[in-house]
Write an enzyme that holds these catalytic residues in place. Structure first.
Site, mmCIF file in Angstrom:
data_model
loop_
_atom_site.group_PDB
_atom_site.id
_atom_site.type_symbol
_atom_site.label_atom_id
_atom_site.label_comp_id
_atom_site.label_asym_id
_atom_site.label_seq_id
_atom_site.Cartn_x
_atom_site.Cartn_y
_atom_site.Cartn_z
ATOM 1 N N SER A 136 0.843 -1.196 0.000
ATOM 2 C CA SER A 136 0.000 0.000 0.000
ATOM 3 C C SER A 136 0.876 1.243 0.000
ATOM 4 C CB SER A 136 -0.903 0.017 1.238
ATOM 5 O OG SER A 136 -1.559 1.263 1.378
ATOM 6 N N TYR A 149 -2.119 -0.038 10.240
ATOM 7 C CA TYR A 149 -2.135 -0.557 8.875
ATOM 8 C C TYR A 149 -0.878 -0.122 8.108
ATOM 9 C CZ TYR A 149 -3.787 -1.266 4.067
ATOM 10 O OH TYR A 149 -3.903 -1.658 2.762
ATOM 11 N N LYS A 153 2.195 -2.480 6.505
ATOM 12 C CA LYS A 153 2.542 -2.440 5.084
ATOM 13 C C LYS A 153 4.001 -2.015 4.883
ATOM 14 C CE LYS A 153 -1.330 -3.820 3.286
ATOM 15 N NZ LYS A 153 -1.411 -5.110 2.556
#
Length: 254
Positions: A136, A149, A153
Site C-alpha cells: 500500500s 495498517y 505495510k
C-alpha cells in the site's frame, strides 16, 4: 505480449474479491492454474478458477493449508501472490488502539505473508519462481487513523526486500506492488450492506480530488492486476526487491 504463463501454477490469497479476484482473473486468462484462497468463497471466484479454498489466512495454519493444497493439486508452485490484507479495526487514533488491535493487524497484514512464504519457498526454489506481495502507499505515507495498517505495510515492503536478498541468488524473485486508492468494496460498500448507502456515488466522486490524485480517478483493480502479473511472469528477470507504486499520482510530492 506473451507473458509465458501458460501452465504456471499459482496461489493468490484474498482472491474472493477486489484486487485478489482481478489478479486471479488475469493469471487464468494467461493460462495459469490458480488456487484462490478466500475467507468467504464468491460466485465470481468460482467462475474464474475451479481451484478455490475457504480459509482464514490470519490463523496460524491457514496460509500453510492453502499453499499445501496448491502444491498437492498442481504438483508444485511457480507463483505466490500475497494479496490478503486490510483494516482489522475501525478507523481510530493511536491511543485507542489496544494490543489486540495491533495483533489482529499483524496476523492479517504481515504474518499471513510470512507463513505463506515459509510454506511455499521449497516449491518456489525448485521452480525458480516469483513472489509478489500487495502492499500500500500507506507504507510510505503515514496517516492518522491508519497507524497500525501503515506500519504493517511498511514491514511487508521491507520483508520483500530481505527475501529478495536472501533468495534472489537462488532464483526466486520477490517484489511488492503498492497501490493507492483502488475502487473496491472497501470504498464502495465498506459495511457490506445489501445496497450501498444513499449518496455513495457522490461521496466517491469527491475522493480523488480530496486525495489530490493526479489522474482525478480511483485506480481500477485490473490495473493493479496487470502490474502483479507482469512481475510474476518472469518477463522482467531483473526486477526483484522493488516496491512498485501504482498510486494515481498520490505520492508525487514525496
Amino acid at each position: 505480449m506473451d507473458l509465458k504463463l501458460q501452465g504456471k501454477r499459482a496461489v493468490v490469497t484474498g482472491a474472493g474479491r477486489g484486487i485478489g479476484l482481478a489478479v486471479t482473473r488475469a493469471l487464468t486468462a494467461e493460462g495459469a492454474h490458480v488456487m484462490g484462497g478466500t475467507r468467504s468463497e464468491s460466485a465470481a471466484l468460482r467462475e474464474v478458477t475451479p481451484h478455490t479454498m475457504e480459509v482464514d489466512l490470519a490463523t496460524p495454519d491457514g496460509p500453510a493449508r492453502l499453499v499445501g493444497r496448491a502444491v498437492d493439486t498442481f504438483g508444485g508452485l511457480d507463483i505466490l501472490v500475497n494479496n490478503v490484507g486490510g483494516r482489522t479495526t475501525p478507523a481510530t487514533g493511536f491511543l485507542e488502539l489496544a494490543d489486540e488491535d495491533w495483533r489482529a493487524s499483524f496476523d492479517l497484514n504481515l504474518l499471513s505473508t510470512v507463513r505463506a512464504v515459509r510454506t511455499a519457498l521449497p516449491a518456489l526454489l525448485e521452480s525458480r519462481g516469483a513472489i509478489v506481495n500487495v502492499g500500500s502507499v500507506n507504507a510510505q505515507l503515514p496517516l492518522p487513523f491508519l497507524t497500525e495498517y501503515g506500519a504493517m505495510k511498511a514491514a511487508l515492503a521491507n520483508l520483500a526486500k530481505a527475501l529478495s536478498e536472501e533468495f534472489g541468488p537462488r532464483g526466486v524473485r520477490v517484489n511488492t506492488v503498492s497501490p493507492g486508492p483502488v475502487l473496491t468494496d472497501a470504498w464502495i460498500n465498506p459495511h457490506r450492506l445489501e445496497r450501498p448507502a444513499p449518496g455513495t456515488e457522490e461521496r466517491l466522486a469527491a475522493v480523488p480530488g480530496r486525495m489530490r490524485l493526479t489522474t482525478g480517478a480511483f485506480i481500477d483493480p485490473e490495473e493493479v492486476a496487470v502490474m502483479v502479473v507482469l512481475l510474476a511472469s518472469g518477463r522482467l528477470p531483473g526486477a526483484t526487491g522493488g516496491d512498485w507504486l501504482i498510486d494515481a499520482g498520490m505520492l508525487k510530492s514525496l
